[in-house]
Motif scaffolding. Structure first.
Motif, short mmCIF file in Angstrom:
data_model
loop_
_atom_site.label_atom_id
_atom_site.label_comp_id
_atom_site.label_asym_id
_atom_site.label_seq_id
_atom_site.Cartn_x
_atom_site.Cartn_y
_atom_site.Cartn_z
N PHE A 281 -43.74 -113.65 -77.79
CA PHE A 281 -45.14 -113.43 -77.49
C PHE A 281 -45.14 -112.54 -76.26
O PHE A 281 -46.03 -111.45 -76.19
N ILE A 282 -44.39 -112.67 -75.23
CA ILE A 282 -44.24 -111.73 -73.94
C ILE A 282 -44.06 -110.71 -74.18
O ILE A 282 -44.62 -109.55 -73.63
N ASN B 27 -46.27 -104.90 -74.07
CA ASN B 27 -46.16 -103.63 -74.86
C ASN B 27 -47.45 -103.35 -75.88
O ASN B 27 -47.54 -102.41 -76.37
N GLU B 28 -48.42 -104.01 -75.54
CA GLU B 28 -49.64 -103.61 -75.98
C GLU B 28 -50.29 -102.32 -75.41
O GLU B 28 -50.08 -102.42 -74.19
N PRO B 29 -50.93 -101.40 -76.15
CA PRO B 29 -51.38 -100.23 -75.41
C PRO B 29 -52.48 -100.68 -74.17
O PRO B 29 -52.17 -99.91 -73.38
N GLY B 30 -53.12 -101.62 -74.27
CA GLY B 30 -54.21 -101.94 -73.05
C GLY B 30 -53.32 -102.47 -71.90
O GLY B 30 -53.58 -102.11 -70.52
N TRP B 31 -52.31 -103.21 -72.15
CA TRP B 31 -51.18 -103.64 -70.97
C TRP B 31 -50.83 -102.38 -70.47
O TRP B 31 -50.73 -102.33 -69.15
N PHE C 12 -53.52 -100.23 -68.57
CA PHE C 12 -54.26 -100.72 -67.29
C PHE C 12 -53.35 -101.40 -66.48
O PHE C 12 -53.79 -101.74 -65.25
N ILE C 13 -52.42 -102.20 -66.78
CA ILE C 13 -51.48 -102.82 -66.05
C ILE C 13 -50.04 -102.15 -65.62
O ILE C 13 -49.64 -102.12 -64.45
N GLY C 14 -49.64 -101.63 -66.72
CA GLY C 14 -48.35 -100.66 -66.40
C GLY C 14 -47.43 -101.09 -67.30
O GLY C 14 -47.10 -102.43 -67.81
N ASP C 15 -46.25 -100.24 -67.52
CA ASP C 15 -45.21 -100.35 -68.27
C ASP C 15 -44.23 -101.36 -67.62
O ASP C 15 -43.51 -100.95 -66.55
N LYS C 16 -43.93 -102.53 -67.83
CA LYS C 16 -42.96 -103.25 -67.23
C LYS C 16 -41.57 -103.16 -67.95
O LYS C 16 -40.57 -103.71 -67.53
N GLY C 17 -41.35 -102.30 -68.97
CA GLY C 17 -39.80 -101.99 -69.40
C GLY C 17 -39.27 -103.32 -70.33
O GLY C 17 -38.09 -103.47 -70.30
N ILE C 18 -40.24 -104.06 -70.70
CA ILE C 18 -39.72 -105.21 -71.72
C ILE C 18 -39.61 -104.54 -73.10
O ILE C 18 -40.52 -104.57 -73.98
N ALA D 192 -37.88 -109.85 -71.95
CA ALA D 192 -38.79 -110.73 -72.03
C ALA D 192 -38.21 -112.02 -71.20
O ALA D 192 -39.17 -112.44 -70.39
N LEU D 193 -37.27 -112.55 -71.39
CA LEU D 193 -36.89 -113.88 -70.67
C LEU D 193 -36.60 -113.57 -69.05
O LEU D 193 -37.02 -114.46 -68.49
N ASN D 194 -36.03 -112.54 -68.75
CA ASN D 194 -35.81 -112.27 -67.44
C ASN D 194 -37.60 -112.08 -66.81
O ASN D 194 -37.43 -112.44 -65.70
#
Length: 168
Positions: free
Chosen positions: A21-22, A27-31, A34-40, A46-48
């Motif tokens: 789920f994370i 990786n949703e376009p809105g995330w 507006f929040i930023g690409d966390k490189g997941i 995702a676990l990290n």
């Protein structure tokens, strides 16, 4: 661990079993916009993120971003919670929901309950930050009675963000 329950939602600690789920939410376009690409990109990423983000904050602060799920069938739909981040003196509220669960009142329901939790825990002020073009988040923050205080740039960033406040 369950933290909050509302009429339609349950908010609980994010668990390692929530990695798929994370990965989807972050990786949703809105995330990303507006929040930023966390490189997941992988389950390990995702676990990290879960271990070094929400779970580390639970250990350090006793709160963090909580997984929001539908109460009846436990389907995860978003994240909402309290964050203590570098560059902000106060605790801030953060939220993000899968696109198909937006505009149905879930974010307001989860954020309202999170604000109640902050009050119960004796917090005197909550802040929120959002990009200047994230109109839906700004609208939600205003619906929570938060007021635009000004603008802030977080450490290691260049983007000026809107900063909202609410004193209890």
């Amino acid at each position: 661990m369950k933290v909050i329950e509302t009429s339609r939602l349950g908010l609980r600690w994010v668990e390692p079993t929530d990695a798929a789920f994370i990965m989807r939410l972050l990786n949703e376009p809105g995330w990303i916009k507006f929040i930023g690409d966390k490189g997941i990109r992988t389950m390990d990423d995702a676990l990290n993120y879960i271990e070094n983000g929400p779970r580390a904050m639970y250990e350090r602060e006793g709160f963090g971003l909580f997984l929001v799920e539908l109460k009846d069938d436990h389907i995860p739909i978003g994240l909402c919670g309290l964050i203590k981040r570098d560059g902000l003196e106060d605790v801030d509220i953060g939220f993000a929901f899968l696109m198909e669960y937006q505009s149905q009142g879930y974010a307001f329901e989860a954020a309202s309950a999170t604000m109640d939790l902050a009050k119960e825990r004796g917090m005197e002020r909550i802040v929120a930050i959002t990009t200047k073009d994230n109109h839906s988040s700004s609208k939600l923050l205003e619906k929570l009675d938060m007021k635009l205080e000004g603008y802030v740039i977080l450490p290691n960033d260049t983007e000026e963000l809107k900063k909202y406040i609410l004193d209890f």
